[in-house]
Design an enzyme around this catalytic site. Sequence first.
Site, PDB file in Angstrom:
ATOM      1  N   LYS A  43      13.480  -0.704   0.273  1.00 30.69           N
ATOM      2  CA  LYS A  43      12.065  -0.397   0.491  1.00 30.69           C
ATOM      3  C   LYS A  43      11.870   1.100   0.323  1.00 30.69           C
ATOM      4  O   LYS A  43      12.392   1.894   1.099  1.00 30.69           O
ATOM      5  CB  LYS A  43      11.677  -0.851   1.902  1.00 30.69           C
ATOM      6  N   ASP A  83       2.069  -3.712  13.293  1.00 31.30           N
ATOM      7  CA  ASP A  83       1.455  -4.391  12.130  1.00 31.30           C
ATOM      8  C   ASP A  83       1.840  -5.868  12.174  1.00 31.30           C
ATOM      9  O   ASP A  83       2.472  -6.404  11.267  1.00 31.30           O
ATOM     10  CB  ASP A  83       1.926  -3.729  10.835  1.00 31.30           C
ATOM     11  N   ALA A 132       0.825  -1.195   0.000  1.00 33.87           N
ATOM     12  CA  ALA A 132       0.000   0.000   0.000  1.00 33.87           C
ATOM     13  C   ALA A 132       0.872   1.264   0.000  1.00 33.87           C
ATOM     14  O   ALA A 132       0.540   2.264  -0.630  1.00 33.87           O
ATOM     15  CB  ALA A 132      -0.920  -0.007   1.206  1.00 33.87           C
ATOM     16  N   GLU A 133       1.991   1.181   0.690  1.00 34.49           N
ATOM     17  CA  GLU A 133       2.811   2.372   0.898  1.00 34.49           C
ATOM     18  C   GLU A 133       4.159   2.303   0.200  1.00 34.49           C
ATOM     19  O   GLU A 133       4.725   3.327  -0.135  1.00 34.49           O
ATOM     20  CB  GLU A 133       3.112   2.520   2.405  1.00 34.49           C
ATOM     21  N   ALA A 134       4.650   1.089   0.048  1.00 37.44           N
ATOM     22  CA  ALA A 134       6.051   0.959  -0.336  1.00 37.44           C
ATOM     23  C   ALA A 134       6.251  -0.007  -1.488  1.00 37.44           C
ATOM     24  O   ALA A 134       5.451  -0.919  -1.712  1.00 37.44           O
ATOM     25  CB  ALA A 134       6.860   0.475   0.867  1.00 37.44           C
ATOM     26  N   VAL A 135       7.338   0.250  -2.234  1.00 39.48           N
ATOM     27  CA  VAL A 135       7.775  -0.690  -3.256  1.00 39.48           C
ATOM     28  C   VAL A 135       9.054  -1.330  -2.720  1.00 39.48           C
ATOM     29  O   VAL A 135       9.965  -0.631  -2.288  1.00 39.48           O
ATOM     30  CB  VAL A 135       8.062   0.038  -4.586  1.00 39.48           C
ATOM     31  N   VAL A 136       9.086  -2.654  -2.727  1.00 37.26           N
ATOM     32  CA  VAL A 136      10.243  -3.372  -2.191  1.00 37.26           C
ATOM     33  C   VAL A 136      10.950  -4.077  -3.339  1.00 37.26           C
ATOM     34  O   VAL A 136      10.324  -4.835  -4.082  1.00 37.26           O
ATOM     35  CB  VAL A 136       9.807  -4.387  -1.100  1.00 37.26           C
TER      36      VAL A 136
END
Length: 205
Positions: A26, A121, A9-13
């Site tokens: 990340k 989380d 949702a927030e990050a591209v790894v």
Amino acid sequence: MESPIAVGAEAVVTVSEFLGRKAVRKTRVPKKYRHPILDERIRSTRTRNEVRIIRQSRSDIVRTPVIYDVDMSEYSITMEFIEGSTVKEALDKDPSVAEYVCPLIGKALADLHNRGISHGDMTTSNMILGNDGILCITDMSLGNLNADTEEMGVDVRLLQRAFASAHPTIEKGFDTVMESYVKHKTDADAVIKKTEEIGNRARYT
Ligand SMILES: Nc1ncnc2c1ncn2[C@@H]1O[C@H](COP(=O)(O)OP(=O)(O)OP(=O)(O)O)[C@@H](O)[C@H]1O
Ligand SMILES: [Mg+2]
């Protein structure tokens, strides 16, 4: 070209390299639906928080990826690549892994909580079972280094829900986690009481 292993949702790894070592990068990418100033603030806060918590959480009991580099111009963290698979993947592939991994999860969470750290989380996608058998905890941007009982209760509750929704066929998974948690956590009763309270709140609101 770096290959993405996860787009959350927030990050591209992505898989990356740092001084010749296999690494994971990340990057918290901008979100158009957020106001630009707010967007920058969220990416900045979460990146800083994640680095701080990943570092502080590491102990003799809890493994977290070594942070190699942080780039605040693009809100990216470069860290150690943990060879293995997420606990989610490992349990999906072989449910009997639960007997081995669930006590480790309880012990790791108890150690974090004993040191006043919440994860924020706590799901089976945010833990990697290393090929060496060591459990590694990741994705800690929503954690807190001064956690109160409520935040610890939320961790336990999230984990309970993760087992119920992602691993419904693993019968004693969460119970096994909690057996180990209670064994290692000081004053586990207070957290469990809080967890029940949170569960009741969720049911009646
Ligand atoms: N250090 C690492 N080594 C190997 N794989 C990793 C590592 N960090 C993350 N991964 C893989 O990438 C996936 C996504 O990483 P992570 O959970 O940190 O990000 P996210 O869930 O997209 O982030 P966020 O919830 O903060 O937006 C993990 O579930 C795992 O499969
Ligand atoms: Mg994650």
